[in-house]
Design a protein around this motif. Structure first.
Motif, PDB file in Angstrom:
ATOM      1  N   PRO A  63     -16.565   4.918 -38.284  1.00 15.53           N
ATOM      2  CA  PRO A  63     -16.340   6.021 -37.347  1.00 15.53           C
ATOM      3  C   PRO A  63     -14.930   5.975 -36.773  1.00 15.53           C
ATOM      4  CG  PRO A  63     -18.299   4.751 -36.732  1.00 15.53           C
ATOM      5  CD  PRO A  63     -17.625   4.027 -37.850  1.00 15.53           C
ATOM      6  N   THR A  64     -14.356   7.146 -36.596  1.00 16.98           N
ATOM      7  CA  THR A  64     -13.006   7.210 -36.050  1.00 16.98           C
ATOM      8  C   THR A  64     -13.002   7.665 -34.602  1.00 16.98           C
ATOM      9  OG1 THR A  64     -12.782   9.456 -36.905  1.00 16.98           O
ATOM     10  CG2 THR A  64     -11.971   7.670 -38.295  1.00 16.98           C
ATOM     11  N   ASP A  65     -14.108   8.229 -34.141  1.00 22.93           N
ATOM     12  CA  ASP A  65     -14.195   8.719 -32.770  1.00 22.93           C
ATOM     13  C   ASP A  65     -15.322   8.009 -32.034  1.00 22.93           C
ATOM     14  OD1 ASP A  65     -12.230  10.515 -33.423  1.00 22.93           O
ATOM     15  OD2 ASP A  65     -13.602  12.162 -33.782  1.00 22.93           O
ATOM     16  N   GLU A  66     -15.318   8.116 -30.719  1.00 23.47           N
ATOM     17  CA  GLU A  66     -16.404   7.573 -29.918  1.00 23.47           C
ATOM     18  C   GLU A  66     -17.609   8.500 -30.001  1.00 23.47           C
ATOM     19  OE1 GLU A  66     -15.229   6.745 -25.937  1.00 23.47           O
ATOM     20  OE2 GLU A  66     -13.417   5.687 -26.554  1.00 23.47           O
TER      21      GLU A  66
END
Length: 51
Positions: A25-28
């Motif tokens: 994952p690149t985002d929260e």
């Protein structure tokens, strides 16, 4: 298909099983996703070999 995309088709056998990991994952997580995790929302997966 987009340029630069690689597609690999594989088949599981009695001697070899392919496990595909999702991308990192690149985002929260969103607040909604966090609420689902904290609230104990259940996910259902089909047994192996079923679609």
């Amino acid at each position: 298909m987009p340029a630069g995309l690689t597609v690999r088709v594989v088949e599981n056998t009695d001697k070899q099983f392919h496990l595909v990991l999702p991308p990192v994952p690149t985002d929260e997580l969103s607040e909604e996703a966090l609420d689902g995790v904290a609230g104990g929302r259940r996910s259902y997966c089909l047994p192996w070999g079923r679609q």
